[in-house]
Design an enzyme around this catalytic site. Sequence first.
Site, PDB file in Angstrom:
ATOM      1  N   GLN A 168       4.503  12.533  -9.981  1.00  0.00           N
ATOM      2  CA  GLN A 168       4.723  12.108  -8.593  1.00  0.00           C
ATOM      3  C   GLN A 168       3.517  12.437  -7.727  1.00  0.00           C
ATOM      4  OE1 GLN A 168       8.265  13.986  -7.023  1.00  0.00           O
ATOM      5  NE2 GLN A 168       9.561  13.170  -8.650  1.00  0.00           N
ATOM      6  N   CYS A 169       2.665  13.355  -8.221  1.00  0.00           N
ATOM      7  CA  CYS A 169       1.490  13.730  -7.429  1.00  0.00           C
ATOM      8  C   CYS A 169       0.506  12.564  -7.412  1.00  0.00           C
ATOM      9  CB  CYS A 169       0.789  14.945  -8.038  1.00  0.00           C
ATOM     10  SG  CYS A 169       1.840  16.383  -8.111  1.00  0.00           S
ATOM     11  N   THR A 203      -1.106 -10.989   4.446  1.00  0.00           N
ATOM     12  CA  THR A 203      -1.470 -10.872   5.865  1.00  0.00           C
ATOM     13  C   THR A 203      -2.755 -11.600   6.212  1.00  0.00           C
ATOM     14  OG1 THR A 203      -0.337  -8.767   6.122  1.00  0.00           O
ATOM     15  CG2 THR A 203      -2.151  -9.173   7.627  1.00  0.00           C
ATOM     16  N   ASP A 221       0.739  -5.345   0.063  1.00  0.00           N
ATOM     17  CA  ASP A 221       1.891  -4.540  -0.369  1.00  0.00           C
ATOM     18  C   ASP A 221       1.958  -4.351  -1.875  1.00  0.00           C
ATOM     19  OD1 ASP A 221       2.642  -4.161   2.233  1.00  0.00           O
ATOM     20  OD2 ASP A 221       4.250  -5.650   2.222  1.00  0.00           O
ATOM     21  N   ASP A 253       4.252 -13.772   0.909  1.00  0.00           N
ATOM     22  CA  ASP A 253       4.117 -12.364   1.267  1.00  0.00           C
ATOM     23  C   ASP A 253       4.196 -11.655  -0.086  1.00  0.00           C
ATOM     24  OD1 ASP A 253       5.040  -9.617   1.842  1.00  0.00           O
ATOM     25  OD2 ASP A 253       5.231 -10.330   3.896  1.00  0.00           O
ATOM     26  N   SER A 254       3.288 -10.735  -0.375  1.00  0.00           N
ATOM     27  CA  SER A 254       3.253 -10.180  -1.731  1.00  0.00           C
ATOM     28  C   SER A 254       4.491  -9.365  -2.072  1.00  0.00           C
ATOM     29  CB  SER A 254       1.977  -9.376  -1.965  1.00  0.00           C
ATOM     30  OG  SER A 254       2.038  -8.120  -1.334  1.00  0.00           O
TER      31      SER A 254
END
Length: 338
Positions: free
Chosen positions: A274-275, A13, A91, A58-59
Amino acid sequence: MKKRVYIIYTGGTIGMTPTADGYVPAPGYLAEQIRAMPELASDLMPEVDIHEYSPLLDSANMTPADWHKIASDIGSHYKQYDGFIVLHGTDTMAYTASALAFMLQGLRKPVILTGSQIPLCEVRNDARANIITALTIAANFDIPEVCLCFGNQLLRGCRSVKLSADGLDAFASPNLPPLGEIGVDIRINWELTQPAPPVDSILRVHELIPVSIGALPLWPGISAEVVRNFLQPPLKGLILKAYGVGNGPTNNREFLSALEEAASRGAVIVDCTQCLRGSVHLEDYATGSALAKVGVISGFDMTTEAALAKLAYLFSQNLSVDEIRRLMQTNLRGELTC
Ligand code: ASP
């Protein structure tokens, strides 16, 4: 004497301009804008050389081949410069920062990734401040590691995650305080930075060979079949994104068998939580120790980004599976606390 900083512009970006399809990187634009910045005339600013990649990406389109291009570029300019800045899309910036941390061994100079949420071409943007801050840090602080500088924070690259899709403080390192806080002053938390390797140490740039790895989040009701299919060869390594301190649905015997079969044929299965915060402790619950019993290893408090990059790096080192499992649980670049 002025410090010298090498800027790599990969895309993202920060240097994009609007088109009918949305923002796309504009060749030539960002380098021209940076060279024209009046701030660069300040004594606090380094001399800069800018290398713009082609094509600019774009990454979301980046792959390990792009990480390799960046790592080799830093390696071949390492002696001539005091610091390195990688301008990158947000990203996948945390993935690239993690990969570079493993690929660049023996780093004695700062490598700082930055980008922006709003392009430099917009009147109100975060691009300008992020570039100036990254340049100031690269020129004035000898931080011997890969960092990610964004908004008001300097983070360890292999601890960072993209937290916000639209906030200007888009990144965090949930399991490590920032390496630096950017306010009226720039304060570096030196007690957290990696120790510099000996002065005569040589930078080693490690290549990543293509390897089949992946990450799979658990969800209540995930079928053993999905897990078994995911683990089919050629998959060699899996980041299992488990619940809490690393727990899973271990009352599902088929689920455990799928993991056990894969682990016994040599797949490296790493349990990451996942935390956003905290660490895996497989021994805390029966729903974690059952995973350990079938061959799942702990990823402790590694981010998924760091764990994937580390798997890719270790599988490129010609190591035995046992050694890869041991090193996944060993701190190599400040990526985990254990
Ligand atoms: N899609 C963009 C990229 O990652 C987003 C950004 O740079 O903020 O390249």
